[in-house]
Enzyme design. Structure first.
Site, PDB file in Angstrom:
ATOM      1  N   GLN A  66       0.817  -1.211   0.000  1.00 11.41           N
ATOM      2  CA  GLN A  66       0.000   0.000   0.000  1.00 11.41           C
ATOM      3  C   GLN A  66       0.854   1.265   0.000  1.00 11.41           C
ATOM      4  O   GLN A  66       0.483   2.280  -0.586  1.00 11.41           O
ATOM      5  CB  GLN A  66      -0.969  -0.006   1.188  1.00 11.41           C
ATOM      6  CG  GLN A  66      -0.341  -0.099   2.555  1.00 11.41           C
ATOM      7  CD  GLN A  66      -0.133  -1.531   3.025  1.00 11.41           C
ATOM      8  OE1 GLN A  66      -0.083  -2.464   2.226  1.00 11.41           O
ATOM      9  NE2 GLN A  66      -0.017  -1.703   4.339  1.00 11.41           N
ATOM     10  N   ASN A  83       9.600  -6.940   1.623  1.00  9.49           N
ATOM     11  CA  ASN A  83       9.206  -8.344   1.516  1.00  9.49           C
ATOM     12  C   ASN A  83       8.640  -8.640   0.129  1.00  9.49           C
ATOM     13  O   ASN A  83       8.671  -7.789  -0.776  1.00  9.49           O
ATOM     14  CB  ASN A  83       8.205  -8.704   2.624  1.00  9.49           C
ATOM     15  CG  ASN A  83       6.912  -7.896   2.521  1.00  9.49           C
ATOM     16  OD1 ASN A  83       6.576  -7.331   1.486  1.00  9.49           O
ATOM     17  ND2 ASN A  83       6.183  -7.838   3.623  1.00  9.49           N
ATOM     18  N   GLN A 138      25.974 -13.898   5.369  1.00 11.13           N
ATOM     19  CA  GLN A 138      24.808 -13.755   4.490  1.00 11.13           C
ATOM     20  C   GLN A 138      23.740 -14.801   4.777  1.00 11.13           C
ATOM     21  O   GLN A 138      22.544 -14.532   4.645  1.00 11.13           O
ATOM     22  CB  GLN A 138      25.231 -13.842   3.025  1.00 11.13           C
ATOM     23  CG  GLN A 138      26.137 -12.713   2.591  1.00 11.13           C
ATOM     24  CD  GLN A 138      25.547 -11.348   2.920  1.00 11.13           C
ATOM     25  OE1 GLN A 138      24.564 -10.914   2.339  1.00 11.13           O
ATOM     26  NE2 GLN A 138      26.147 -10.671   3.897  1.00 11.13           N
ATOM     27  N   HIS A 189      27.356 -10.726  -3.851  1.00 14.92           N
ATOM     28  CA  HIS A 189      28.647 -10.458  -3.207  1.00 14.92           C
ATOM     29  C   HIS A 189      29.631 -11.550  -3.615  1.00 14.92           C
ATOM     30  O   HIS A 189      29.308 -12.733  -3.520  1.00 14.92           O
ATOM     31  CB  HIS A 189      28.528 -10.477  -1.677  1.00 14.92           C
ATOM     32  CG  HIS A 189      27.464  -9.584  -1.135  1.00 14.92           C
ATOM     33  ND1 HIS A 189      26.219 -10.036  -0.762  1.00 14.92           N
ATOM     34  CD2 HIS A 189      27.468  -8.249  -0.903  1.00 14.92           C
ATOM     35  CE1 HIS A 189      25.494  -9.022  -0.319  1.00 14.92           C
ATOM     36  NE2 HIS A 189      26.220  -7.928  -0.384  1.00 14.92           N
TER      37      HIS A 189
END
Length: 450
Positions: free
Chosen positions: A211, A234, A279, A348
């Site tokens: 939104q 997300n 990571q 990376h």
């Protein structure tokens, strides 16, 4: 040993075996399998969310603030109004008061490094004047208004605020707004607010999710329409950004984080394991891959990974990430290892070889490259200065890190004198007529009618 004890020991061995990073011989087949696994993580594969995102976008486009406020109440449990949607100066002062003063100073030093790096990317408009009277050039001007999306809750990362906002500010964008979801009390993560103030955000709005993307893309009474949207989020945010592309520009459709370490027998296995997990702790979909020519290093890294995972705080996330997308690929030669690294095109890429600078010259595809054992990936995430918003899911083959060019637009300038056009007008007319575009040809031809 009883049958029950035997089963328990077997289960424990299976658990330990599964927990270790799998060591796989690098072949053409395994390389394809790894690439296929990694591509499954792309937001483009989560089509089951698209209908819901489309409904949210359409509702905000049609009803504006009414829909935005309703979704905020539903998802964030806070009742937005036109009066409380903006973060106030008092709230920013409160955020500073809640922050560790030493961390604020660290953030300021990080911001200075990011600003200095991106200032070197600035380019000037240019004009080329020729003897025949023609002038060609490129005018470079900043985008008018940029909207930065910042996640809330546990996914709030002030470092990403700096990385999104500072390049836009360096580019000269006059109006930078930010949206970020509030908690149920209407509060925003203090680190987010402090980072936004340090970076130079003009206005902060309490809105999150798809939104918020819709509000920035279409505009509402409370949130103005922007020209470009940047920032992570997300799956709903990622798909919303994808859907509004065209109404506005976007930075990219970001996928889960990933690291690839390219190492030979000279690498320190403890450093390699620590960097892989830096990571893997991001997300259960994060990818951590070691490609090495040393079987001994592969085995040592696998053991070190187990040791770290057992002691670090985000254990469950790391275990799931490694189980799904963690690999140690054993290559026969460094040529094979480099070829695989270029195929994977990781977000990376760390190079821990005897001569990392020589190895780097053969790397074609990577979002950011870290050279040597004291250039670990978090250096780029937080402090060095290059942007940490990088292409993922193999898109480093054709995309670049966020940079100043993302916040400017280039306008071509063309000016011909009569003499300059007369020398070439027949060429242009012939070209246009060959495409059947006689009005194009006529637009040139009428200027030389007798």
């Amino acid at each position: 040993m009883t049958h029950r004890e035997s089963v328990l020991v077997g289960n424990l061995r299976n658990y330990i075996r599964r927990k270790k990073m799998r060591i796989v011989e690098l072949t053409e087949s395994t390389r394809k399998n790894v690439l296929n696994d990694l591509l499954k993580r792309s937001p483009n594969n989560y089509t089951e969310y698209e209908d819901k995102v489309a409904r949210i976008l359409a509702n905000v486009k049609e009803k504006g603030d009414e829909a935005l406020f309703a979704y905020t109440l539903e998802y964030d449990r806070f009742r937005l109004t036109p009066e409380n949607i903006r973060v106030t100066e008092e709230e920013i002062r409160e955020a500073y008061a809640r922050m560790d003063p030493e961390l604020v100073e660290v953030m300021k030093r990080s911001a200075a490094n990011i600003r200095a790096f991106h200032e070197k990317q600035l380019r000037n408009s240019w004009f080329d004047t020729r003897e025949d009277g023609s002038i060609l050039g490129m005018r470079i001007t900043p985008i008018g208004r940029v909207g930065v999306y910042v996640p809330g809750g546990k996914a709030a990362y002030p470092s990403s605020v700096l990385m999104n906002v500072i390049p836009a500010r360096v580019a000269g964008v006059p109006d930078i707004l930010m949206t970020t979801p509030p908690d149920a009390d209407g509060k925003v993560n203090p680190g987010t607010l402090v980072a936004a103030d340090i970076a130079g955000v003009n206005t902060i709005y309490k809105a999150g999710g798809a939104q918020a993307i819709a509000a920035m893309a279409y505009g509402t009474r409370s949130i103005p329409k922007v020209d470009k949207i940047t920032g992570p989020g997300n799956i709903y945010v990622a798909l919303a950004k994808k859907a509004v592309y065209g109404y506005v520009s976007i930075d990219s459709i970001a996928g889960p984080s990933e690291i690839l370490v390219l190492a030979d027998e000279t690498a320190n296995p403890r450093y390699v394991a620590a960097d892989l997990l830096s990571q893997a702790e991001h997300d259960e979909l994060a990818s951590a891959i070691l490609i090495t020519t040393s079987r001994e290093l592969a085995q040592q890294v696998s053991r070190q990974v187990d040791d770290f995972v057992a002691r670090l705080s985000r254990r469950e996330i790391m275990e799931k990430s490694l189980e799904n997308y963690g690999y140690i690929l054993l290559a026969e030669s460094m040529d094979d290892a480099i070829e695989a690294a270029n195929d994977i095109a990781s977000e990376h890429l760390e190079i821990l070889t005897g001569n990392p600078f020589e190895t780097m010259t053969r790397i074609k595809n990577a979002g950011a490259v870290f050279l040597g054992e004291y250039s670990s990936e978090p250096l780029g995430d937080y402090y060095a200065g290059p942007n940490h918003i990088l292409p993922t899911n193999g898109t480093a083959r054709f995309f670049s890190p966020v940079n100043v060019d993302d916040f400017v637009k280039k306008t071509s300038i063309i000016s011909y004198s009569r003499e300059a056009l007369q020398a070439v007008h027949q060429d242009i007319e012939k070209f246009a007529e060959s495409e059947g575009l006689t009005a194009h040809a006529n637009s040139i031809k009428v200027r030389f009618e007798k």
